[in-house]
Every structure is written in C-alpha cells, then in structure tokens.
Write a protein that holds these residues in place. Structure first.
Motif, PDB file in Angstrom:
ATOM      1  N   GLY A 292      76.612 -40.426  14.376  1.00 39.12           N
ATOM      2  CA  GLY A 292      75.508 -39.478  14.480  1.00 39.12           C
ATOM      3  C   GLY A 292      75.414 -38.544  13.296  1.00 39.12           C
ATOM      4  N   ALA A 293      76.574 -38.165  12.740  1.00 38.95           N
ATOM      5  CA  ALA A 293      76.594 -37.208  11.633  1.00 38.95           C
ATOM      6  C   ALA A 293      76.388 -37.877  10.279  1.00 38.95           C
ATOM      7  N   TRP A 294      76.697 -39.150  10.168  1.00 40.80           N
ATOM      8  CA  TRP A 294      76.605 -39.828   8.874  1.00 40.80           C
ATOM      9  C   TRP A 294      75.212 -39.747   8.254  1.00 40.80           C
ATOM     10  N   PRO A 295      74.123 -40.065   8.988  1.00 40.49           N
ATOM     11  CA  PRO A 295      72.790 -40.009   8.358  1.00 40.49           C
ATOM     12  C   PRO A 295      72.380 -38.607   7.919  1.00 40.49           C
ATOM     13  N   ALA A 296      73.059 -37.577   8.451  1.00 40.08           N
ATOM     14  CA  ALA A 296      72.706 -36.200   8.078  1.00 40.08           C
ATOM     15  C   ALA A 296      73.285 -35.801   6.724  1.00 40.08           C
ATOM     16  N   LEU A 297      74.226 -36.582   6.189  1.00 40.22           N
ATOM     17  CA  LEU A 297      74.781 -36.285   4.871  1.00 40.22           C
ATOM     18  C   LEU A 297      73.726 -36.538   3.796  1.00 40.22           C
ATOM     19  N   PRO A 298      73.836 -35.863   2.658  1.00 37.40           N
ATOM     20  CA  PRO A 298      72.860 -36.087   1.585  1.00 37.40           C
ATOM     21  C   PRO A 298      72.772 -37.567   1.210  1.00 37.40           C
ATOM     22  N   LYS A 299      71.557 -38.064   1.114  1.00 38.46           N
ATOM     23  CA  LYS A 299      71.344 -39.490   0.852  1.00 38.46           C
ATOM     24  C   LYS A 299      71.972 -39.917  -0.470  1.00 38.46           C
ATOM     25  N   ALA A 300      71.870 -39.080  -1.470  1.00 34.81           N
ATOM     26  CA  ALA A 300      72.425 -39.417  -2.784  1.00 34.81           C
ATOM     27  C   ALA A 300      73.941 -39.579  -2.714  1.00 34.81           C
ATOM     28  N   ALA A 301      74.594 -38.693  -1.962  1.00 34.68           N
ATOM     29  CA  ALA A 301      76.053 -38.780  -1.823  1.00 34.68           C
ATOM     30  C   ALA A 301      76.456 -40.076  -1.128  1.00 34.68           C
ATOM     31  N   ARG A 302      75.716 -40.454  -0.096  1.00 34.39           N
ATOM     32  CA  ARG A 302      76.016 -41.695   0.618  1.00 34.39           C
ATOM     33  C   ARG A 302      75.838 -42.906  -0.288  1.00 34.39           C
ATOM     34  N   GLN A 303      74.795 -42.865  -1.097  1.00 33.31           N
ATOM     35  CA  GLN A 303      74.546 -43.973  -2.015  1.00 33.31           C
ATOM     36  C   GLN A 303      75.684 -44.109  -3.027  1.00 33.31           C
ATOM     37  N   VAL A 304      76.046 -42.997  -3.644  1.00 30.77           N
ATOM     38  CA  VAL A 304      77.071 -43.022  -4.696  1.00 30.77           C
ATOM     39  C   VAL A 304      78.423 -43.449  -4.135  1.00 30.77           C
ATOM     40  N   LEU A 305      78.796 -42.905  -2.986  1.00 25.94           N
ATOM     41  CA  LEU A 305      80.081 -43.258  -2.383  1.00 25.94           C
ATOM     42  C   LEU A 305      80.174 -44.752  -2.097  1.00 25.94           C
ATOM     43  N   GLY A 306      79.121 -45.286  -1.494  1.00 20.08           N
ATOM     44  CA  GLY A 306      79.135 -46.703  -1.148  1.00 20.08           C
ATOM     45  C   GLY A 306      79.151 -47.607  -2.361  1.00 20.08           C
ATOM     46  N   LEU A 307      78.317 -47.319  -3.344  1.00 10.70           N
ATOM     47  CA  LEU A 307      78.258 -48.155  -4.537  1.00 10.70           C
ATOM     48  C   LEU A 307      79.556 -48.067  -5.342  1.00 10.70           C
ATOM     49  N   ALA A 308      80.167 -46.882  -5.377  1.00 11.51           N
ATOM     50  CA  ALA A 308      81.449 -46.736  -6.075  1.00 11.51           C
ATOM     51  C   ALA A 308      82.540 -47.550  -5.382  1.00 11.51           C
TER      52      ALA A 308
END
Length: 278
Positions: free
Chosen positions: A102-118
C-alpha cells in the motif's frame, strides 16, 4: 496454458544454452542484456510510467549495460560493488517489505524508477561477471536460486501452514522458506561431491565458500542466499500488488514477464559474488 509454458521454456533454453556454454562471454552478455532491458520496461510500467517513458527506460538500461560491456566492466571483479549491492539489498529490501504494497506507490515515482533500474543493472553486471568466471560457477549460482524456488514450492504445498507475507504474496509460507533452505543445502552437498570427480572450468560457489570459510561458513552463506532469493521474489510481488498486476507483463507466454522469471536472481547473483570475494 501448459502448452504455452512448455513451448516458451523450450524456446528460451534453445537460445540460452548455446550462449551459456560458448567460450566467448559476449553472446551470453548480449542475450541477458536484452532480457534485462525488457525487465526495465516492465519495471517502469509497474511503477506508473507511460508507454513512451517505459520504452525509454528499457533502452536506457540497455545502453548502460552496453557501455559496461564495451568498457570491459563485465570482466572485472570489483568486490566493493558487490558488497554495496549486498548492503542495499539487505537494508533496502527489508525497508521496502516493511513498507508494504500500500505504501510503495506513494513513494516518489522517480525514486522507484531509479532504484529498480539500478538493481537490474547490477544484476545484469553480476550475471555477465559470473559468466566470465566460468560456467560451473555461474550454474552453481543459478541452480541455487532454482533449487530454493522449487523446494519452497513443493515444501509449501505439502507443509505450508503459517503465511510468510499474506499482504504481499499469500501463497508463500514459512514452511516453504525452510524447505527452500533445505533444498539449497542438499544441492550444495551434491554439487561439491560431483565437482570433485569432474573436470570443470571453474570452482563452484559452494566449493569456493567451503574453501574460504569452512563448512559452517558455507552453510550460513547458502542459507543467507536462499533467504535473499525470497526477498527478491517478495519485492517484485509487492510492486505488482501495488500496481494491481498479476504478472509483470505477457512477454513470455505462459510464464508472465521477464521480471517474474528473474526476480530472485537479481539480488542473489551480486550477493554471491560478494561472498565469493571473502
């Protein structure tokens, strides 16, 4: 569905096996680069990126992997990179799972993108590096993940009572986790027994750990890697649940997406390289 799964598995093996066993490391690196780029596209889609940005993310990840390949990074064993990956996965993975879907989508989208791609880039770099070490070493790591997954599935089916993470992956149980650990230990023993009587191109992860840390260290390391394969699986399940998706995509008919097939490998391969450097 079963026919689709079988056909897809045959096609993947027909492409993967020649790339795996050829002496030149480039075919395997290029094949896995394509798969990781697809996983990057899936990750972006799951995290709310539009069609254009998702494609751009996949291409950017492919370019980053290509730059590392051309620059010779896949042949270098820089231990601090793998230990950094270990730190990020143990601390970051725990933090993400505690957040919940539930909390994951509330994180900044850019941060989620960078973390996953890294994480995907590090996973690809580790795969390519492991191939440069030797086929026996790489297979010992891949089979560890597969053994943990298979043993956990059957152990969970037979004995599963206590849910591991009901809000993230309701089908997983603590009994499945313990079964996965047992499966990995059995695999390690069998692998080392066979390895001693065969000519191999490189020492397996199991032989390397046993030589450097003894049997106690080997057991602890294998249990840790088994747990981290579960963490990788759960993190992807959390992201999918947060996005309301069953699969990461439909790229692999009958199997879901690329992320669905490599989620447990992404943390384990860099961490195995970290432990190999002990």
């Amino acid at each position: 569905m079963l026919k689709q799964r079988v056909i897809t598995a045959i096609v993947l093996l027909a492409v993967l096996l020649p790339a795996l066993f050829v002496a030149n490391p480039w075919p395997f690196a290029l094949l896995t680069l394509v798969l990781i780029a697809a996983a990057g596209w899936e990750w972006s889609r799951l995290n709310g990126a539009g069609s254009t940005l998702s494609i751009a993310s996949g291409l950017t990840l492919a370019l980053a992997c290509g730059a590392a390949l051309i620059g010779g990074w896949t042949l270098l064993s820089v231990s601090w990179v793998w230990w950094l990956a270990l730190l990020l996965w143990t601390l970051g993975g725990t933090w993400v799972l505690r957040l919940g879907p539930g909390a994951w989508p509330a994180l900044p989208k850019a941060a989620r993108q960078v973390l996953g791609l890294a994480a995907l880039w590090l996973g690809w770099l580790a795969l390519a590096n492991a191939k440069s070490i030797g086929v026996n070493f790489l297979l010992s790591v891949l089979c560890l993940v597969w053994a943990a997954d298979i043993a956990a599935y059957f152990g969970g089916k037979a004995f599963g009572r206590r849910k591991l993470a009901p809000t993230i992956s309701p089908a997983k149980s603590w009994e499945g986790v313990w079964s996965g650990m047992a499966g990995v230990l059995v695999l390690g023993v069998i692998w080392m027994l066979i390895e001693r009587n065969m000519h191999v191109d490189s020492a397996s992860l199991y032989a390397r750990l046993q030589e450097r840390t003894g049997m106690v260290g080997l057991v602890l390391a294998l249990l840790f890697l088994s747990v981290m394969s579960v963490v990788g699986d759960l993190v992807e399940s959390l992201v999918k649940r947060g996005a309301g998706a069953k699969d990461s995509s439909a790229l692999l008919p009958g199997h879901g997406g690329v992320l669905d097939r490599i989620d447990a490998l992404i943390p384990v391969v860099p961490l195995a390289l970290a432990l190999r450097s002990l």
